[in-house]
Design a protein around this motif. Sequence first.
Motif, PDB file in Angstrom:
ATOM      1  N   LEU A  69       2.958  49.487  22.349  1.00  0.00           N
ATOM      2  CA  LEU A  69       1.997  48.672  23.092  1.00  0.00           C
ATOM      3  C   LEU A  69       2.205  48.758  24.600  1.00  0.00           C
ATOM      4  N   GLU A  70       2.915  49.777  25.057  1.00  0.00           N
ATOM      5  CA  GLU A  70       3.184  49.919  26.489  1.00  0.00           C
ATOM      6  C   GLU A  70       1.897  49.990  27.299  1.00  0.00           C
ATOM      7  N   TYR A  71       0.923  50.730  26.799  1.00  0.00           N
ATOM      8  CA  TYR A  71      -0.334  50.919  27.517  1.00  0.00           C
ATOM      9  C   TYR A  71      -1.488  50.248  26.775  1.00  0.00           C
ATOM     10  N   ALA A  72      -1.234  49.077  26.224  1.00  0.00           N
ATOM     11  CA  ALA A  72      -2.262  48.354  25.461  1.00  0.00           C
ATOM     12  C   ALA A  72      -3.095  47.471  26.384  1.00  0.00           C
ATOM     13  N   ARG A  94     -15.007  52.753  18.434  1.00  0.00           N
ATOM     14  CA  ARG A  94     -13.979  53.795  18.447  1.00  0.00           C
ATOM     15  C   ARG A  94     -14.501  55.104  19.035  1.00  0.00           C
ATOM     16  N   ASN A  95     -15.783  55.334  18.945  1.00  0.00           N
ATOM     17  CA  ASN A  95     -16.384  56.528  19.542  1.00  0.00           C
ATOM     18  C   ASN A  95     -16.893  56.265  20.957  1.00  0.00           C
ATOM     19  N   ASN A 136      -6.151  54.484  20.475  1.00  0.00           N
ATOM     20  CA  ASN A 136      -6.404  53.817  19.200  1.00  0.00           C
ATOM     21  C   ASN A 136      -7.097  52.499  19.505  1.00  0.00           C
ATOM     22  N   ILE A 137      -8.117  52.186  18.736  1.00  0.00           N
ATOM     23  CA  ILE A 137      -8.887  50.966  18.962  1.00  0.00           C
ATOM     24  C   ILE A 137      -8.942  50.187  17.660  1.00  0.00           C
ATOM     25  N   ILE A 144      -7.078  48.112  22.656  1.00  0.00           N
ATOM     26  CA  ILE A 144      -7.187  49.524  23.028  1.00  0.00           C
ATOM     27  C   ILE A 144      -5.794  49.998  23.410  1.00  0.00           C
ATOM     28  N   LYS A 145      -5.229  50.899  22.616  1.00  0.00           N
ATOM     29  CA  LYS A 145      -3.906  51.445  22.902  1.00  0.00           C
ATOM     30  C   LYS A 145      -4.075  52.846  23.480  1.00  0.00           C
ATOM     31  N   ALA A 146      -3.948  52.938  24.797  1.00  0.00           N
ATOM     32  CA  ALA A 146      -4.067  54.229  25.479  1.00  0.00           C
ATOM     33  C   ALA A 146      -2.751  54.985  25.341  1.00  0.00           C
ATOM     34  N   MET A 147      -2.835  56.292  25.323  1.00  0.00           N
ATOM     35  CA  MET A 147      -1.648  57.140  25.236  1.00  0.00           C
ATOM     36  C   MET A 147      -1.158  57.576  26.614  1.00  0.00           C
ATOM     37  N   LEU A 148      -2.044  57.522  27.609  1.00  0.00           N
ATOM     38  CA  LEU A 148      -1.699  57.972  28.957  1.00  0.00           C
ATOM     39  C   LEU A 148      -1.672  56.800  29.936  1.00  0.00           C
ATOM     40  N   LEU A 149      -0.700  56.811  30.836  1.00  0.00           N
ATOM     41  CA  LEU A 149      -0.610  55.795  31.883  1.00  0.00           C
ATOM     42  C   LEU A 149      -1.877  55.800  32.735  1.00  0.00           C
TER      43      LEU A 149
END
Length: 83
Positions: free
Chosen positions: A7-10, A26-27, A40-41, A51-56
Amino acid sequence: MIINENLEYAVIGKFSYGWPAIQDLRNLIPKQCELKGECNIGLLSNRLVLIKAMLLEDYVHLLSKSAFYITQRNRSFPMLTLK
């Protein structure tokens, strides 16, 4: 716990005046919010999505605007983003 749950970038997306179905979100969110990486949403409640983003870079972008407007079938749904 934040690191263990990834959840770092949630970011929480809050809809006040209706919202599309979660499958559509999600789309729509990655495209219309111009996210560069994967995310991931998931549904938190009837008005909140996680919304869990993978990139900072995407995390910062989501929090940098006061609202995003998610458009579907000629309707626009304002989405506020919260940390």
